[in-house]
Design a protein around this motif. Structure first.
Motif, PDB file in Angstrom:
ATOM      1  N   GLY A 294       0.588  -1.173  -0.043  1.00  0.00           N
ATOM      2  CA  GLY A 294       0.418  -0.433  -0.205  1.00  0.00           C
ATOM      3  C   GLY A 294       1.115   0.971   0.435  1.00  0.00           C
ATOM      4  O   GLY A 294       2.165   1.511   0.362  1.00  0.00           O
ATOM      5  N   GLU A 295       0.392   2.607  -0.661  1.00  0.00           N
ATOM      6  CA  GLU A 295       0.999   3.854  -0.835  1.00  0.00           C
ATOM      7  C   GLU A 295       1.041   4.436   0.401  1.00  0.00           C
ATOM      8  O   GLU A 295      -0.148   4.327   0.935  1.00  0.00           O
ATOM      9  CB  GLU A 295       0.641   4.051  -1.907  1.00  0.00           C
ATOM     10  CG  GLU A 295      -0.365   4.908  -1.907  1.00  0.00           C
ATOM     11  CD  GLU A 295      -1.772   4.002  -2.659  1.00  0.00           C
ATOM     12  OE1 GLU A 295      -1.662   2.496  -1.794  1.00  0.00           O
ATOM     13  OE2 GLU A 295      -2.871   4.119  -2.524  1.00  0.00           O
ATOM     14  N   SER A 296       1.351   5.223   0.551  1.00  0.00           N
ATOM     15  CA  SER A 296       1.076   6.719   1.604  1.00  0.00           C
ATOM     16  C   SER A 296       0.546   7.854   0.998  1.00  0.00           C
ATOM     17  O   SER A 296      -0.033   7.224   0.391  1.00  0.00           O
ATOM     18  CB  SER A 296       1.965   6.952   1.618  1.00  0.00           C
ATOM     19  OG  SER A 296       2.624   7.291   1.553  1.00  0.00           O
ATOM     20  N   LEU A 297      -0.144   9.140   1.738  1.00  0.00           N
ATOM     21  CA  LEU A 297      -1.126   9.652   0.621  1.00  0.00           C
ATOM     22  C   LEU A 297      -0.134  10.353   0.110  1.00  0.00           C
ATOM     23  O   LEU A 297      -1.247  10.738  -0.874  1.00  0.00           O
ATOM     24  CB  LEU A 297      -1.347   9.861   2.622  1.00  0.00           C
ATOM     25  CG  LEU A 297      -2.811  11.633   1.852  1.00  0.00           C
ATOM     26  CD1 LEU A 297      -3.307  10.472   1.104  1.00  0.00           C
ATOM     27  CD2 LEU A 297      -2.770  12.818   2.724  1.00  0.00           C
ATOM     28  N   THR A 298       1.093  10.985   0.684  1.00  0.00           N
ATOM     29  CA  THR A 298       1.964  11.265   0.155  1.00  0.00           C
ATOM     30  C   THR A 298       2.305  11.279  -2.020  1.00  0.00           C
ATOM     31  O   THR A 298       2.428  11.352  -2.900  1.00  0.00           O
ATOM     32  CB  THR A 298       3.449  11.998   0.755  1.00  0.00           C
ATOM     33  OG1 THR A 298       3.175  12.215   1.784  1.00  0.00           O
ATOM     34  CG2 THR A 298       4.097  12.797  -0.698  1.00  0.00           C
TER      35      THR A 298
ATOM     36  N   ARG B 181       0.305   8.396  -2.584  1.00  0.00           N
ATOM     37  CA  ARG B 181      -1.147   8.878  -3.832  1.00  0.00           C
ATOM     38  C   ARG B 181      -1.137  10.517  -4.355  1.00  0.00           C
ATOM     39  O   ARG B 181      -1.271  10.363  -5.391  1.00  0.00           O
ATOM     40  CB  ARG B 181      -2.264   8.239  -2.941  1.00  0.00           C
ATOM     41  CG  ARG B 181      -3.869   9.010  -3.670  1.00  0.00           C
ATOM     42  CD  ARG B 181      -5.133   7.948  -3.372  1.00  0.00           C
ATOM     43  NE  ARG B 181      -4.605   6.170  -3.814  1.00  0.00           N
ATOM     44  CZ  ARG B 181      -5.513   5.879  -4.349  1.00  0.00           C
ATOM     45  NH1 ARG B 181      -6.018   6.847  -5.723  1.00  0.00           N
ATOM     46  NH2 ARG B 181      -4.896   4.350  -5.454  1.00  0.00           N
ATOM     47  N   GLU B 182      -0.603  11.009  -3.770  1.00  0.00           N
ATOM     48  CA  GLU B 182      -0.817  12.809  -4.110  1.00  0.00           C
ATOM     49  C   GLU B 182      -0.280  13.014  -5.786  1.00  0.00           C
ATOM     50  O   GLU B 182      -0.332  14.112  -5.894  1.00  0.00           O
ATOM     51  CB  GLU B 182      -0.521  13.763  -2.679  1.00  0.00           C
ATOM     52  CG  GLU B 182      -2.295  13.899  -2.434  1.00  0.00           C
ATOM     53  CD  GLU B 182      -2.100  14.409  -1.178  1.00  0.00           C
ATOM     54  OE1 GLU B 182      -2.650  14.299  -0.675  1.00  0.00           O
ATOM     55  OE2 GLU B 182      -1.240  15.172  -0.358  1.00  0.00           O
ATOM     56  N   GLN B 183       1.332  12.453  -5.644  1.00  0.00           N
ATOM     57  CA  GLN B 183       1.919  12.480  -6.214  1.00  0.00           C
ATOM     58  C   GLN B 183       1.793  11.628  -7.728  1.00  0.00           C
ATOM     59  O   GLN B 183       2.765  11.202  -9.045  1.00  0.00           O
ATOM     60  CB  GLN B 183       3.341  12.113  -5.319  1.00  0.00           C
ATOM     61  CG  GLN B 183       4.559  13.192  -5.302  1.00  0.00           C
ATOM     62  CD  GLN B 183       4.806  12.204  -4.074  1.00  0.00           C
ATOM     63  OE1 GLN B 183       5.510  11.222  -4.173  1.00  0.00           O
ATOM     64  NE2 GLN B 183       6.126  13.403  -3.799  1.00  0.00           N
ATOM     65  N   GLY B 184       0.619  10.752  -7.661  1.00  0.00           N
ATOM     66  CA  GLY B 184      -0.081  10.177  -8.697  1.00  0.00           C
ATOM     67  C   GLY B 184       1.169   8.437  -8.603  1.00  0.00           C
ATOM     68  O   GLY B 184       1.168   8.089  -9.860  1.00  0.00           O
TER      69      GLY B 184
ATOM     70  N   ILE C 245      -2.408   3.285   2.655  1.00  0.00           N
ATOM     71  CA  ILE C 245      -2.246   3.811   4.100  1.00  0.00           C
ATOM     72  C   ILE C 245      -3.033   4.784   4.569  1.00  0.00           C
ATOM     73  O   ILE C 245      -3.418   4.351   5.431  1.00  0.00           O
ATOM     74  CB  ILE C 245      -0.428   3.861   4.026  1.00  0.00           C
ATOM     75  CG1 ILE C 245       0.774   2.690   4.582  1.00  0.00           C
ATOM     76  CG2 ILE C 245       0.042   4.845   5.727  1.00  0.00           C
ATOM     77  CD1 ILE C 245       1.879   3.210   4.101  1.00  0.00           C
ATOM     78  N   TRP C 246      -3.136   5.209   4.403  1.00  0.00           N
ATOM     79  CA  TRP C 246      -4.406   6.626   4.324  1.00  0.00           C
ATOM     80  C   TRP C 246      -5.525   6.108   4.496  1.00  0.00           C
ATOM     81  O   TRP C 246      -6.113   6.986   5.247  1.00  0.00           O
ATOM     82  CB  TRP C 246      -3.520   7.630   2.835  1.00  0.00           C
ATOM     83  CG  TRP C 246      -4.641   6.626   1.304  1.00  0.00           C
ATOM     84  CD1 TRP C 246      -3.374   6.487   0.960  1.00  0.00           C
ATOM     85  CD2 TRP C 246      -5.591   6.340   1.124  1.00  0.00           C
ATOM     86  NE1 TRP C 246      -4.231   5.747   0.268  1.00  0.00           N
ATOM     87  CE2 TRP C 246      -5.246   5.923  -0.295  1.00  0.00           C
ATOM     88  CE3 TRP C 246      -6.726   7.047   1.137  1.00  0.00           C
ATOM     89  CZ2 TRP C 246      -6.619   5.604  -0.871  1.00  0.00           C
ATOM     90  CZ3 TRP C 246      -7.904   6.841   0.619  1.00  0.00           C
ATOM     91  CH2 TRP C 246      -7.639   6.216  -0.708  1.00  0.00           C
ATOM     92  N   ALA C 247      -5.860   4.309   4.678  1.00  0.00           N
ATOM     93  CA  ALA C 247      -7.453   4.525   4.264  1.00  0.00           C
ATOM     94  C   ALA C 247      -6.828   3.537   6.148  1.00  0.00           C
ATOM     95  O   ALA C 247      -7.758   3.393   6.500  1.00  0.00           O
ATOM     96  CB  ALA C 247      -7.337   4.089   3.479  1.00  0.00           C
ATOM     97  N   ILE C 248      -6.590   3.532   6.800  1.00  0.00           N
ATOM     98  CA  ILE C 248      -5.805   2.190   7.745  1.00  0.00           C
ATOM     99  C   ILE C 248      -5.970   3.213   8.664  1.00  0.00           C
ATOM    100  O   ILE C 248      -5.521   4.222   9.329  1.00  0.00           O
ATOM    101  CB  ILE C 248      -4.221   1.695   8.211  1.00  0.00           C
ATOM    102  CG1 ILE C 248      -5.062   0.996   5.884  1.00  0.00           C
ATOM    103  CG2 ILE C 248      -4.252   0.659   8.891  1.00  0.00           C
ATOM    104  CD1 ILE C 248      -3.073  -0.296   6.350  1.00  0.00           C
TER     105      ILE C 248
END
Ligand code: PEP
Length: 251
Positions: free
Chosen positions: A129-133, A135-138, A170-173
């Motif tokens: 899973g990816e972090s919020l950052t 995800r925001e960076q695509g 990670i941003w959803a956990i």
């Protein structure tokens, strides 16, 4: 047809009394569910013995939250795969983001744990899973594929026949923010297509479950996506009624 898998990750929660009650309530609440859905619970190491006695019918599978990469030795505080197998554990979480972030587990250690689990006949649930950052960076797709490749370069593609993947942004956990069914489906599809480039048969049969604030209200829509084969459920799995309802929505 892939069997759905719903696993409750109880993290560092529960007393003996609570574990007993929760398992009894889940057992009762899920009686009559079809074999389209497989159910697992993941208590702390300390509660595995009790849970193993309570789950002796085998209908509720036991999952451990972690393991060490060596089968025995001077590793104070750690628990080895053969010990888990002796307790009737079927699944083990590997590379959960809380392990990667809080306990600084590297891709190399995650890969070694994945292999160690399989060597003892346990099925690793490899969390990606990816972090919020990110995800925001695509970069979500790139990040999860790289995490998967890091394990596959050690364990080999064929090892996925005996594994489960869990996409856990990670941003959803534990945040109450769930990935939308479309966002989750997209990543699951990317992972499956990536595996299909090496082995189409494994890609088709591999279960990829979603984790990140799954609850009774959002489970059905998530589980109806083509590439989402169930859920890894944290907070909502500590409430028997809520967890049973999540299991039912996978049936
Ligand atoms: C987890 O810890 O694996 C998890 C998905 O937690 P939550 O459901 O609470 O977001």
């Amino acid at each position: 047809m892939r069997q759905k898998l719903i696993v409750g990750n109880w993290k560092m929660h529960g007393s003996r009394v609570q574990v007993r009650q929760l398992i009894q309530d889940i057992e009762t609440g899920t009686t009559g569910l079809s074999d389209k859905v497989e159910i697992g619970v993941s208590p702390t190491f300390l509660h595995l013995g009790l849970a193993s006695e309570l789950c002796d019918s085998g209908r509720i599978k036991l999952a451990a939250q972690n393991l060490y990469s060596e089968p025995k030795g001077a590793f104070t505080g750690e628990v080895a795969a053969p010990m888990l197998a002796e307790y009737g554990v079927s699944y083990v979480l590997v590379g959960h983001s809380e392990r990667r972030e809080i306990f600084a587990e590297s891709d190399q250690l995650v890969a070694a744990k994945f292999k160690a689990a399989q060597e003892s006949g346990l099925i690793p649930i490899l969390c990606l899973g990816e972090s919020l950052t990110q995800r925001e960076q695509g970069a979500s797709e790139e990040v999860v594929v790289a995490q998967l490749d890091a394990v596959m370069s050690t364990a080999g593609i064929a090892s996925l026949q005996f594994a489960v993947l869990a996409y856990e942004p990670i941003w959803a956990i534990g945040t109450g923010k769930t990935a939308s069914p479309e966002q989750a489906q997209r990543i699951h599809q990317v992972l499956r297509e990536h595996i299909a480039k090496s082995d189409a048969g494994i890609a088709k049969s591999l279960r990829i479950i979603y984790g990140g604030s799954v609850n009774a209200a959002n489970a059905a829509e998530l589980f109806s996506q083509a590439d989402i084969d169930g859920g890894l459920v944290g907070g909502a799995s500590l409430e028997a009624k809520e967890f049973v309802s999540i299991c039912k929505s996978a049936d």
